[in-house]
Design a protein around this motif. Sequence first.
Motif, PDB file in Angstrom:
ATOM      1  N   MET A  87       0.852  -1.175   0.000  1.00  0.00           N
ATOM      2  CA  MET A  87       0.000   0.000   0.000  1.00  0.00           C
ATOM      3  C   MET A  87       0.890   1.227   0.000  1.00  0.00           C
ATOM      4  O   MET A  87       2.061   1.145   0.304  1.00  0.00           O
ATOM      5  N   GLY A  88       0.338   2.328  -0.347  1.00  0.00           N
ATOM      6  CA  GLY A  88       1.089   3.575  -0.398  1.00  0.00           C
ATOM      7  C   GLY A  88       0.935   4.237  -1.751  1.00  0.00           C
ATOM      8  O   GLY A  88       0.819   3.566  -2.786  1.00  0.00           O
ATOM      9  N   GLY A  89       0.913   5.543  -1.732  1.00  0.00           N
ATOM     10  CA  GLY A  89       0.649   6.317  -2.935  1.00  0.00           C
ATOM     11  C   GLY A  89       1.657   6.110  -4.047  1.00  0.00           C
ATOM     12  O   GLY A  89       1.293   6.113  -5.226  1.00  0.00           O
ATOM     13  N   PHE A  90       2.939   5.965  -3.704  1.00  0.00           N
ATOM     14  CA  PHE A  90       3.955   5.799  -4.735  1.00  0.00           C
ATOM     15  C   PHE A  90       3.724   4.512  -5.513  1.00  0.00           C
ATOM     16  O   PHE A  90       3.668   4.517  -6.745  1.00  0.00           O
ATOM     17  N   ALA A  91       3.575   3.405  -4.796  1.00  0.00           N
ATOM     18  CA  ALA A  91       3.327   2.117  -5.449  1.00  0.00           C
ATOM     19  C   ALA A  91       2.018   2.150  -6.224  1.00  0.00           C
ATOM     20  O   ALA A  91       1.937   1.641  -7.345  1.00  0.00           O
ATOM     21  N   GLN A  92       0.998   2.762  -5.645  1.00  0.00           N
ATOM     22  CA  GLN A  92      -0.301   2.837  -6.313  1.00  0.00           C
ATOM     23  C   GLN A  92      -0.218   3.646  -7.599  1.00  0.00           C
ATOM     24  O   GLN A  92      -0.826   3.284  -8.604  1.00  0.00           O
ATOM     25  N   SER A  93       0.547   4.729  -7.584  1.00  0.00           N
ATOM     26  CA  SER A  93       0.641   5.564  -8.783  1.00  0.00           C
ATOM     27  C   SER A  93       1.401   4.872  -9.909  1.00  0.00           C
ATOM     28  O   SER A  93       1.123   5.110 -11.084  1.00  0.00           O
ATOM     29  N   LEU A  94       2.338   4.005  -9.576  1.00  0.00           N
ATOM     30  CA  LEU A  94       3.081   3.272 -10.600  1.00  0.00           C
ATOM     31  C   LEU A  94       2.404   1.973 -11.010  1.00  0.00           C
ATOM     32  O   LEU A  94       2.659   1.458 -12.101  1.00  0.00           O
TER      33      LEU A  94
END
Length: 148
Positions: A87-94
Amino acid sequence: GAIASGRGIERAARRRAAQDPPAFTDSVCVSRFGADSTNLNNEDHLVPAALAGDAWALDVIFQCTEPLGKTLAAITAAMGLDLIAVMGGFAQSLGPVYLNILEKTMHDQAHFPGFPKFRSGFIEIHPPDDEVCLLGAATYAHRRLSVP
Protein backbone atom coordinates in the motif's frame (compact mmCIF):
# COMPACT_ATOMS: atom_id res chain seq x y z
CA GLY A 1 11.06 3.05 4.71
CA ALA A 2 13.67 5.78 4.38
CA ILE A 3 15.03 4.13 1.24
CA ALA A 4 12.13 2.37 -0.48
CA SER A 5 9.30 4.75 0.41
CA GLY A 6 8.04 7.26 -2.11
CA ARG A 7 9.77 10.14 -0.36
CA GLY A 8 12.96 8.11 0.07
CA ILE A 9 13.00 7.38 -3.65
CA GLU A 10 12.41 11.05 -4.40
CA ARG A 11 15.39 12.06 -2.21
CA ALA A 12 17.58 9.45 -3.86
CA ALA A 13 16.54 10.67 -7.31
CA ARG A 14 17.50 14.24 -6.41
CA ARG A 15 20.89 13.08 -5.11
CA ARG A 16 21.54 11.04 -8.24
CA ALA A 17 20.44 13.93 -10.48
CA ALA A 18 22.93 16.24 -8.73
CA GLN A 19 25.74 13.65 -8.78
CA ASP A 20 25.40 12.72 -12.46
CA PRO A 21 23.95 15.68 -14.39
CA PRO A 22 24.61 14.27 -17.90
CA ALA A 23 22.62 11.08 -17.24
CA PHE A 24 19.83 13.05 -15.59
CA THR A 25 19.69 15.53 -18.48
CA ASP A 26 19.05 12.62 -20.87
CA SER A 27 16.03 11.57 -18.82
CA VAL A 28 12.49 12.46 -19.81
CA CYS A 29 12.20 13.84 -16.28
CA VAL A 30 14.07 16.80 -17.75
CA SER A 31 13.21 16.78 -21.45
CA ARG A 32 9.48 16.12 -21.21
CA PHE A 33 8.53 17.00 -17.64
CA GLY A 34 10.84 19.95 -16.93
CA ALA A 35 12.63 18.70 -13.83
CA ASP A 36 15.94 19.88 -12.47
CA SER A 37 17.89 18.43 -9.56
CA THR A 38 16.33 20.86 -7.08
CA ASN A 39 12.65 20.55 -8.03
CA LEU A 40 12.55 16.87 -9.05
CA ASN A 41 9.58 15.17 -7.41
CA ASN A 42 7.58 11.98 -7.72
CA GLU A 43 4.26 13.39 -8.77
CA ASP A 44 5.38 15.69 -11.60
CA HIS A 45 8.55 14.01 -12.83
CA LEU A 46 9.70 10.62 -11.56
CA VAL A 47 6.41 8.69 -11.73
CA PRO A 48 5.37 10.04 -15.16
CA ALA A 49 8.87 9.34 -16.49
CA ALA A 50 8.83 5.78 -15.14
CA LEU A 51 5.38 5.18 -16.62
CA ALA A 52 6.79 6.43 -19.95
CA GLY A 53 9.57 3.82 -19.71
CA ASP A 54 12.43 6.23 -18.92
CA ALA A 55 15.55 4.20 -18.12
CA TRP A 56 16.99 6.75 -15.67
CA ALA A 57 13.80 6.94 -13.60
CA LEU A 58 13.29 3.18 -13.64
CA ASP A 59 16.88 2.59 -12.53
CA VAL A 60 16.50 4.97 -9.59
CA ILE A 61 13.31 3.23 -8.52
CA PHE A 62 14.88 -0.22 -8.94
CA GLN A 63 17.94 0.69 -6.89
CA CYS A 64 15.79 2.08 -4.08
CA THR A 65 13.31 -0.79 -4.16
CA GLU A 66 15.97 -3.50 -4.09
CA PRO A 67 16.43 -3.44 -0.26
CA LEU A 68 12.65 -3.81 0.17
CA GLY A 69 12.60 -6.74 -2.26
CA LYS A 70 15.47 -8.44 -0.42
CA THR A 71 13.74 -7.97 2.91
CA LEU A 72 10.41 -9.23 1.61
CA ALA A 73 12.09 -12.27 0.05
CA ALA A 74 13.76 -13.13 3.36
CA ILE A 75 10.56 -12.65 5.34
CA THR A 76 8.64 -14.75 2.81
CA ALA A 77 11.13 -17.57 3.15
CA ALA A 78 11.22 -17.34 6.94
CA MET A 79 7.49 -16.99 7.52
CA GLY A 80 6.02 -18.80 4.51
CA LEU A 81 3.95 -15.87 3.32
CA ASP A 82 1.24 -16.55 0.75
CA LEU A 83 0.71 -12.97 -0.35
CA ILE A 84 2.29 -9.56 0.07
CA ALA A 85 -0.05 -6.58 0.12
CA VAL A 86 1.60 -3.30 -0.83
CA MET A 87 0.00 0.00 0.00
CA GLY A 88 1.09 3.57 -0.40
CA GLY A 89 0.65 6.32 -2.93
CA PHE A 90 3.96 5.80 -4.73
CA ALA A 91 3.33 2.12 -5.45
CA GLN A 92 -0.30 2.84 -6.31
CA SER A 93 0.64 5.56 -8.78
CA LEU A 94 3.08 3.27 -10.60
CA GLY A 95 0.82 0.21 -10.46
CA PRO A 96 2.13 -2.66 -12.62
CA VAL A 97 5.45 -0.87 -13.20
CA TYR A 98 6.14 -0.94 -9.44
CA LEU A 99 4.95 -4.54 -9.17
CA ASN A 100 7.37 -5.61 -11.92
CA ILE A 101 10.28 -3.87 -10.21
CA LEU A 102 9.48 -5.34 -6.79
CA GLU A 103 8.90 -8.82 -8.22
CA LYS A 104 12.25 -8.65 -10.05
CA THR A 105 14.12 -7.74 -6.88
CA MET A 106 12.47 -10.67 -5.09
CA HIS A 107 13.10 -13.12 -7.94
CA ASP A 108 16.78 -12.17 -7.86
CA GLN A 109 16.94 -13.58 -4.32
CA ALA A 110 15.49 -16.98 -5.25
CA HIS A 111 18.77 -18.85 -5.63
CA PHE A 112 18.82 -20.92 -2.45
CA PRO A 113 17.58 -24.53 -2.38
CA GLY A 114 14.12 -24.66 -0.90
CA PHE A 115 13.54 -20.95 -1.36
CA PRO A 116 9.98 -20.24 -2.45
CA LYS A 117 9.53 -19.41 -6.10
CA PHE A 118 7.55 -16.23 -6.44
CA ARG A 119 4.70 -16.31 -8.88
CA SER A 120 2.79 -13.60 -10.64
CA GLY A 121 0.08 -12.32 -8.33
CA PHE A 122 2.17 -12.98 -5.20
CA ILE A 123 2.33 -9.23 -4.62
CA GLU A 124 -0.76 -7.05 -4.80
CA ILE A 125 -1.05 -3.28 -4.70
CA HIS A 126 -4.07 -2.24 -2.70
CA PRO A 127 -6.02 1.01 -3.00
CA PRO A 128 -5.87 3.51 -0.15
CA ASP A 129 -9.28 2.55 1.20
CA ASP A 130 -8.41 -1.14 1.63
CA GLU A 131 -7.91 -2.31 5.18
CA VAL A 132 -5.10 -4.73 4.31
CA CYS A 133 -3.70 -4.79 7.85
CA LEU A 134 -7.07 -5.87 9.23
CA LEU A 135 -7.49 -8.41 6.46
CA GLY A 136 -4.06 -9.85 7.27
CA ALA A 137 -4.84 -10.08 10.97
CA ALA A 138 -8.17 -11.77 10.23
CA THR A 139 -6.54 -14.25 7.85
CA TYR A 140 -3.89 -15.06 10.44
CA ALA A 141 -6.50 -15.56 13.15
CA HIS A 142 -8.57 -17.79 10.89
CA ARG A 143 -5.74 -19.96 9.56
CA ARG A 144 -3.31 -20.16 12.46
CA LEU A 145 -5.53 -19.73 15.50
CA SER A 146 -8.62 -21.49 14.11
CA VAL A 147 -10.83 -18.48 14.80
CA PRO A 148 -13.93 -18.79 12.56
